[in-house]
Design a protein around this motif. Structure first.
Motif, mmCIF file in Angstrom:
data_model
loop_
_atom_site.group_PDB
_atom_site.id
_atom_site.type_symbol
_atom_site.label_atom_id
_atom_site.label_comp_id
_atom_site.label_asym_id
_atom_site.label_seq_id
_atom_site.Cartn_x
_atom_site.Cartn_y
_atom_site.Cartn_z
ATOM 1 N N GLU A 186 -6.989 22.812 9.168
ATOM 2 C CA GLU A 186 -4.824 22.794 9.408
ATOM 3 C C GLU A 186 -4.370 22.433 8.583
ATOM 4 N N ASN A 187 -4.575 21.049 8.028
ATOM 5 C CA ASN A 187 -2.801 20.445 7.135
ATOM 6 C C ASN A 187 -3.329 20.776 5.531
ATOM 7 N N GLN A 188 -4.316 21.243 5.820
ATOM 8 C CA GLN A 188 -4.828 21.051 3.868
ATOM 9 C C GLN A 188 -4.637 22.183 3.673
ATOM 10 N N GLN A 189 -3.837 21.890 1.968
ATOM 11 C CA GLN A 189 -3.532 22.830 0.465
ATOM 12 C C GLN A 189 -4.547 23.299 -0.210
ATOM 13 N N VAL A 190 -4.534 24.318 -0.542
ATOM 14 C CA VAL A 190 -6.138 24.749 -1.425
ATOM 15 C C VAL A 190 -4.886 25.576 -3.080
ATOM 16 N N ILE A 191 -5.666 25.033 -3.388
ATOM 17 C CA ILE A 191 -5.077 24.971 -5.525
ATOM 18 C C ILE A 191 -6.022 25.283 -5.750
ATOM 19 N N GLY A 192 -5.974 27.117 -6.588
ATOM 20 C CA GLY A 192 -6.195 27.649 -6.902
ATOM 21 C C GLY A 192 -6.824 27.774 -8.774
ATOM 22 N N PHE A 193 -6.756 27.201 -9.518
ATOM 23 C CA PHE A 193 -6.768 27.412 -11.015
ATOM 24 C C PHE A 193 -7.160 28.227 -11.418
ATOM 25 N N THR A 194 -6.688 29.087 -11.613
ATOM 26 C CA THR A 194 -6.796 30.860 -12.772
ATOM 27 C C THR A 194 -7.394 29.958 -14.255
ATOM 28 N N VAL A 195 -7.899 31.443 -14.256
ATOM 29 C CA VAL A 195 -8.870 31.118 -15.980
ATOM 30 C C VAL A 195 -8.895 32.010 -16.483
ATOM 31 N N VAL A 196 -8.023 33.677 -15.923
ATOM 32 C CA VAL A 196 -8.462 34.164 -16.351
ATOM 33 C C VAL A 196 -7.131 34.416 -15.758
ATOM 34 N N ASN A 197 -6.642 35.187 -16.752
ATOM 35 C CA ASN A 197 -4.691 36.126 -16.680
ATOM 36 C C ASN A 197 -5.525 37.593 -16.315
ATOM 37 N N ASP A 198 -5.477 37.865 -14.996
ATOM 38 C CA ASP A 198 -5.200 38.641 -13.795
ATOM 39 C C ASP A 198 -3.777 38.770 -12.571
ATOM 40 N N ASP A 199 -3.041 39.225 -12.983
ATOM 41 C CA ASP A 199 -2.022 39.463 -12.050
ATOM 42 C C ASP A 199 -2.394 39.526 -10.834
ATOM 43 N N SER A 200 -2.990 40.799 -10.905
ATOM 44 C CA SER A 200 -3.931 40.907 -9.247
ATOM 45 C C SER A 200 -4.458 39.787 -8.716
#
Length: 300
Positions: A186-200
């Protein structure tokens, strides 16, 4: 597929300052079904085989250097299951022998079907044709991302990951960040580091998780599969300093961006940050072949 008996190590990366950085070595989960690919395939394959298909057959999609194609082929070779890879780029049909990933896939017994980039963009249509042609086959999407994959990513979280404030992963098709989001504390934040240029991507990920505890950061560094000199320098210095190999498409770019964020003071004081090494080290050989042709520094 069996759950690995090894304990996946969590390694501290000393960065100084007022935050703590760690990396979970999911690249060690299996020598060929590497990192998050193992967990993305786990429920897909086990549920399929529980149905006792008469002639098991796995079909999936990927590019010329796809970690997913390599992993599925290795699984098929290990389990004695026929596999078919639908490969983006018809021009590769007569020169796949020059590509180490595709050579590896063929050695594992995977058949390869090359389609044009236009055909590949319409994978839903291709999937329909394949379902008609191979009615008993398991067809797995590109990158292995589907609800079963999201459930499998839960295996990357355990008692050793509960005490971290931030969970970080590279993002290609979105399944891994969706799984971390769904099963994070519940107290954890997730960060996704995108390696593709995909607006969707954000919308796709939101459709795979019930939570909104994630955010995406651009880490493409010029585009998917593009490798600049700064990427190479970072990866080589990282291995020399910490003894951990990184590949240039996913985890290498994520770690480079994380270091930038730490340097900029993005993370609050005393933050504990956990990055997931999602494997894909098989891609280094292919990257180095391209770099060698360009007379550039190689990745160690």
């Amino acid at each position: 597929m069996n759950i690995p008996e090894i304990q996946i190590p969590v390694v501290e990366i000393p960065v100084g300052g007022n935050v703590s950085l760690f990396i979970k070595r999911e690249d060690l989960v299996h020598p060929h079904i590497s990192g998050n690919k193992y967990w993305k395939l786990f429920y897909n394959i086990n549920r399929y085989l529980k149905g006792n298909p008469e002639k098991p057959y796995i079909i999936t999609f990927g590019g010329a250097y796809s970690n997913h194609i390599a992993a599925v082929s290795a699984l098929g070779g290990q389990a004695g299951i026929r596999t078919l890879g639908i490969i983006r780029g018809e021009e590769l049909r007569d020169k796949w022998q020059d590509n180490p990933t595709l050579v590896f896939a063929r050695k594992n017994g995977m058949n390869l079907k090359f389609v044009t980039r236009e055909e590949y963009r319409h994978k839903e249509l291709l999937t329909g044709f394949l379902q008609d042609e191979f009615p008993g086959a398991l067809i797995i999407p590109e990158g292995g991302t589907n609800p079963e994959a999201v459930q499998g990513i839960r295996m990357m979280l355990n008692d050793h990951t509960k005490d971290f404030d931030y969970l970080c992963t590279a993002v290609g098709t979105g399944g891994t960040v969706a799984g971390l989001s769904e099963y994070a504390g519940e107290n954890q934040q997730v960060i996704g580091f995108t390696v593709v240029n995909d607006d969707s991507l954000e919308l796709k990920i939101a459709g795979l998780t019930s939570k909104r505890n994630f955010r995406l950061m651009d880490s493409a560094f010029g585009g998917y599969g593009k490798i600049n000199d700064e990427n190479i320098r970072f990866i080589n210095i990282f291995r020399e300093k910490y003894g951990i190999p990184l590949e240039p498409v996913y985890t290498g770019k994520m770690m480079q961006k994380v270091f930038h964020l730490i340097g900029e003071g993005y993370f609050p004081e005393n933050s504990r940050i956990l990055c997931f090494h999602t494997g894909g080290l098989q891609g280094i050989e292919g990257a180095n072949r391209l770099l060698e042709k360009q007379n550039r520094t190689l990745i160690v």
